[in-house]
Design a protein around this motif. Structure first.
Motif, PDB file in Angstrom:
ATOM      1  N   GLY A 177       0.835  -1.199   0.000  1.00  0.00           N
ATOM      2  CA  GLY A 177       0.000   0.000   0.000  1.00  0.00           C
ATOM      3  C   GLY A 177       0.869   1.248   0.000  1.00  0.00           C
ATOM      4  N   PRO A 178       0.623   2.167   0.930  1.00  0.00           N
ATOM      5  CA  PRO A 178       1.403   3.407   0.983  1.00  0.00           C
ATOM      6  C   PRO A 178       2.698   3.271   1.799  1.00  0.00           C
ATOM      7  CG  PRO A 178      -0.354   3.531   2.576  1.00  0.00           C
ATOM      8  CD  PRO A 178      -0.526   2.208   1.846  1.00  0.00           C
ATOM      9  N   TRP A 179       2.990   2.059   2.286  1.00  0.00           N
ATOM     10  CA  TRP A 179       4.163   1.846   3.131  1.00  0.00           C
ATOM     11  C   TRP A 179       5.290   1.170   2.364  1.00  0.00           C
ATOM     12  CZ3 TRP A 179       0.535  -1.039   6.896  1.00  0.00           C
ATOM     13  CH2 TRP A 179      -0.270  -0.122   7.577  1.00  0.00           C
ATOM     14  N   VAL A 180       6.487   1.703   2.553  1.00  0.00           N
ATOM     15  CA  VAL A 180       7.690   1.055   2.041  1.00  0.00           C
ATOM     16  C   VAL A 180       8.535   0.741   3.274  1.00  0.00           C
ATOM     17  CG1 VAL A 180       9.718   1.270   0.589  1.00  0.00           C
ATOM     18  CG2 VAL A 180       7.568   2.303  -0.147  1.00  0.00           C
ATOM     19  N   ILE A 181       8.740  -0.545   3.508  1.00  0.00           N
ATOM     20  CA  ILE A 181       9.401  -1.010   4.723  1.00  0.00           C
ATOM     21  C   ILE A 181      10.776  -1.568   4.366  1.00  0.00           C
ATOM     22  CG2 ILE A 181       9.224  -2.612   6.670  1.00  0.00           C
ATOM     23  CD1 ILE A 181       6.082  -2.623   5.796  1.00  0.00           C
ATOM     24  N   CYS A 182      11.807  -1.008   4.989  1.00  0.00           N
ATOM     25  CA  CYS A 182      13.178  -1.464   4.753  1.00  0.00           C
ATOM     26  C   CYS A 182      13.738  -2.088   6.022  1.00  0.00           C
ATOM     27  CB  CYS A 182      14.084  -0.296   4.357  1.00  0.00           C
ATOM     28  SG  CYS A 182      13.710   0.405   2.760  1.00  0.00           S
ATOM     29  N   GLU A 183      14.187  -3.325   5.894  1.00  0.00           N
ATOM     30  CA  GLU A 183      14.888  -4.007   6.979  1.00  0.00           C
ATOM     31  C   GLU A 183      16.350  -4.067   6.584  1.00  0.00           C
ATOM     32  OE1 GLU A 183      14.688  -8.205   9.406  1.00  0.00           O
ATOM     33  OE2 GLU A 183      14.201  -8.218   7.289  1.00  0.00           O
ATOM     34  N   MET A 184      17.224  -3.559   7.445  1.00  0.00           N
ATOM     35  CA  MET A 184      18.652  -3.486   7.129  1.00  0.00           C
ATOM     36  C   MET A 184      19.461  -4.221   8.182  1.00  0.00           C
ATOM     37  SD  MET A 184      18.336   0.470   6.101  1.00  0.00           S
ATOM     38  CE  MET A 184      16.861   0.615   7.104  1.00  0.00           C
ATOM     39  N   LYS A 185      20.265  -5.165   7.737  1.00  0.00           N
ATOM     40  CA  LYS A 185      21.107  -5.953   8.642  1.00  0.00           C
ATOM     41  C   LYS A 185      22.570  -5.603   8.389  1.00  0.00           C
ATOM     42  CE  LYS A 185      17.827  -9.736   8.825  1.00  0.00           C
ATOM     43  NZ  LYS A 185      17.591 -11.153   8.590  1.00  0.00           N
ATOM     44  N   GLY A 186      23.359  -5.670   9.447  1.00  0.00           N
ATOM     45  CA  GLY A 186      24.790  -5.395   9.311  1.00  0.00           C
ATOM     46  C   GLY A 186      25.075  -3.907   9.172  1.00  0.00           C
ATOM     47  N   ASN A 187      24.573  -3.115  10.095  1.00  0.00           N
ATOM     48  CA  ASN A 187      24.701  -1.661  10.034  1.00  0.00           C
ATOM     49  C   ASN A 187      25.892  -1.110  10.807  1.00  0.00           C
ATOM     50  OD1 ASN A 187      21.876  -0.885   8.851  1.00  0.00           O
ATOM     51  ND2 ASN A 187      21.470  -2.371  10.442  1.00  0.00           N
ATOM     52  N   LEU A 188      26.242  -1.776  11.895  1.00  0.00           N
ATOM     53  CA  LEU A 188      27.204  -1.225  12.834  1.00  0.00           C
ATOM     54  C   LEU A 188      28.647  -1.262  12.319  1.00  0.00           C
ATOM     55  CD1 LEU A 188      25.802  -2.784  16.128  1.00  0.00           C
ATOM     56  CD2 LEU A 188      25.369  -0.496  15.199  1.00  0.00           C
ATOM     57  N   THR A 189      29.371  -0.196  12.627  1.00  0.00           N
ATOM     58  CA  THR A 189      30.800  -0.148  12.293  1.00  0.00           C
ATOM     59  C   THR A 189      31.568  -0.927  13.360  1.00  0.00           C
ATOM     60  OG1 THR A 189      31.208   1.825  13.615  1.00  0.00           O
ATOM     61  CG2 THR A 189      30.515   2.179  11.320  1.00  0.00           C
ATOM     62  N   ASN A 190      32.843  -1.184  13.119  1.00  0.00           N
ATOM     63  CA  ASN A 190      33.665  -1.890  14.106  1.00  0.00           C
ATOM     64  C   ASN A 190      33.765  -1.102  15.410  1.00  0.00           C
ATOM     65  OD1 ASN A 190      34.111  -4.085  12.461  1.00  0.00           O
ATOM     66  ND2 ASN A 190      35.981  -3.255  11.583  1.00  0.00           N
ATOM     67  N   VAL A 191      33.855   0.214  15.316  1.00  0.00           N
ATOM     68  CA  VAL A 191      33.921   1.057  16.511  1.00  0.00           C
ATOM     69  C   VAL A 191      32.621   0.931  17.309  1.00  0.00           C
ATOM     70  CG1 VAL A 191      34.057   3.438  17.354  1.00  0.00           C
ATOM     71  CG2 VAL A 191      35.583   2.669  15.523  1.00  0.00           C
ATOM     72  N   GLU A 192      31.482   0.972  16.608  1.00  0.00           N
ATOM     73  CA  GLU A 192      30.195   0.838  17.299  1.00  0.00           C
ATOM     74  C   GLU A 192      30.069  -0.537  17.956  1.00  0.00           C
ATOM     75  OE1 GLU A 192      27.239   3.728  14.753  1.00  0.00           O
ATOM     76  OE2 GLU A 192      27.837   1.820  13.867  1.00  0.00           O
ATOM     77  N   LYS A 193      30.540  -1.569  17.276  1.00  0.00           N
ATOM     78  CA  LYS A 193      30.489  -2.920  17.856  1.00  0.00           C
ATOM     79  C   LYS A 193      31.306  -2.978  19.141  1.00  0.00           C
ATOM     80  CE  LYS A 193      29.704  -5.287  13.504  1.00  0.00           C
ATOM     81  NZ  LYS A 193      30.298  -6.115  12.450  1.00  0.00           N
ATOM     82  N   PHE A 194      32.446  -2.308  19.154  1.00  0.00           N
ATOM     83  CA  PHE A 194      33.271  -2.249  20.362  1.00  0.00           C
ATOM     84  C   PHE A 194      32.547  -1.480  21.464  1.00  0.00           C
ATOM     85  CE2 PHE A 194      36.344   0.137  22.951  1.00  0.00           C
ATOM     86  CZ  PHE A 194      37.001  -0.921  23.558  1.00  0.00           C
ATOM     87  N   MET A 195      31.925  -0.363  21.103  1.00  0.00           N
ATOM     88  CA  MET A 195      31.247   0.495  22.082  1.00  0.00           C
ATOM     89  C   MET A 195      30.081  -0.211  22.771  1.00  0.00           C
ATOM     90  SD  MET A 195      31.158   4.164  20.129  1.00  0.00           S
ATOM     91  CE  MET A 195      30.178   4.951  21.409  1.00  0.00           C
ATOM     92  N   ILE A 196      29.381  -1.082  22.062  1.00  0.00           N
ATOM     93  CA  ILE A 196      28.178  -1.693  22.641  1.00  0.00           C
ATOM     94  C   ILE A 196      28.479  -2.805  23.640  1.00  0.00           C
ATOM     95  CG2 ILE A 196      26.736  -1.050  20.689  1.00  0.00           C
ATOM     96  CD1 ILE A 196      26.824  -3.995  19.797  1.00  0.00           C
ATOM     97  N   SER A 197      29.753  -3.008  23.951  1.00  0.00           N
ATOM     98  CA  SER A 197      30.092  -4.018  24.958  1.00  0.00           C
ATOM     99  C   SER A 197      29.669  -3.568  26.362  1.00  0.00           C
ATOM    100  CB  SER A 197      31.593  -4.340  24.913  1.00  0.00           C
ATOM    101  OG  SER A 197      32.347  -3.181  25.173  1.00  0.00           O
ATOM    102  N   SER A 198      29.383  -2.277  26.513  1.00  0.00           N
ATOM    103  CA  SER A 198      28.858  -1.789  27.796  1.00  0.00           C
ATOM    104  C   SER A 198      27.435  -1.277  27.582  1.00  0.00           C
ATOM    105  CB  SER A 198      29.731  -0.653  28.339  1.00  0.00           C
ATOM    106  OG  SER A 198      29.540   0.528  27.587  1.00  0.00           O
ATOM    107  N   LYS A 199      26.661  -1.244  28.656  1.00  0.00           N
ATOM    108  CA  LYS A 199      25.269  -0.765  28.570  1.00  0.00           C
ATOM    109  C   LYS A 199      25.227   0.706  28.147  1.00  0.00           C
ATOM    110  CE  LYS A 199      20.955  -1.656  28.826  1.00  0.00           C
ATOM    111  NZ  LYS A 199      20.380  -2.441  27.746  1.00  0.00           N
ATOM    112  N   GLU A 200      26.159   1.507  28.705  1.00  0.00           N
ATOM    113  CA  GLU A 200      26.222   2.935  28.341  1.00  0.00           C
ATOM    114  C   GLU A 200      26.536   3.095  26.852  1.00  0.00           C
ATOM    115  OE1 GLU A 200      28.236   1.620  30.806  1.00  0.00           O
ATOM    116  OE2 GLU A 200      26.967   2.193  32.487  1.00  0.00           O
ATOM    117  N   GLY A 201      27.475   2.303  26.381  1.00  0.00           N
ATOM    118  CA  GLY A 201      27.843   2.356  24.964  1.00  0.00           C
ATOM    119  C   GLY A 201      26.692   1.943  24.072  1.00  0.00           C
ATOM    120  N   GLU A 202      25.968   0.921  24.499  1.00  0.00           N
ATOM    121  CA  GLU A 202      24.810   0.454  23.729  1.00  0.00           C
ATOM    122  C   GLU A 202      23.765   1.559  23.609  1.00  0.00           C
ATOM    123  OE1 GLU A 202      21.434  -2.947  24.239  1.00  0.00           O
ATOM    124  OE2 GLU A 202      23.478  -3.522  24.774  1.00  0.00           O
TER     125      GLU A 202
END
Length: 119
Positions: free
Chosen positions: A34-59
């Motif tokens: 209909g009027p919706w275009v839905i995009c699902e995207m996997k594999g977005n995070l950079t290596n730095v972001e992956k490192f940052m999310i190891s803590s709750k604050e970073g996440e």
């Protein structure tokens, strides 16, 4: 015809993400309903972001930064024009979020009329 338009839209979104974020998602699946275009995207995070999310604050920081960044991308009138021209309809609203744990983002573009009726 819908599959072709979904593929073209996925390629446009990948291009936009690369241009504004520096890297695009590893995989994009787009569905038009209909009027919706839905995009699902996997594999977005950079290596730095992956490192940052190891803590709750970073996440929390990565989630907030990604969500706000994507919302701001779609405030660019030239970008909105490119999307609207491709879909031959006006964007009414955009909803976006990312699940950091599974590195999957969803963006829903809501248009002023059914995209499927245009084929």
């Amino acid at each position: 015809m819908t599959k072709n338009l979904e593929h073209k839209f996925s390629m446009l979104i990948r291009e936009i993400r690369k241009e504004y974020i520096g890297n695009g998602p590893r995989e994009i699946t787009t569905r038009i309903t209909g009027p919706w275009v839905i995009c699902e995207m996997k594999g977005n995070l950079t290596n730095v972001e992956k490192f940052m999310i190891s803590s709750k604050e970073g996440e929390l920081m990565v989630h907030e930064a990604r969500t706000e960044l994507v919302k701001n991308i779609y405030k660019d009138p030239e970008l909105v024009k490119r999307i609207e021209e491709m879909m031959n309809a006006k964007i009414v609203s955009i909803f976006t979020d990312i699940n950091i744990e599974i590195d999957t983002a969803m963006t829903v573009f809501v248009f002023d009329e059914s995209i499927m009726d245009k084929e």
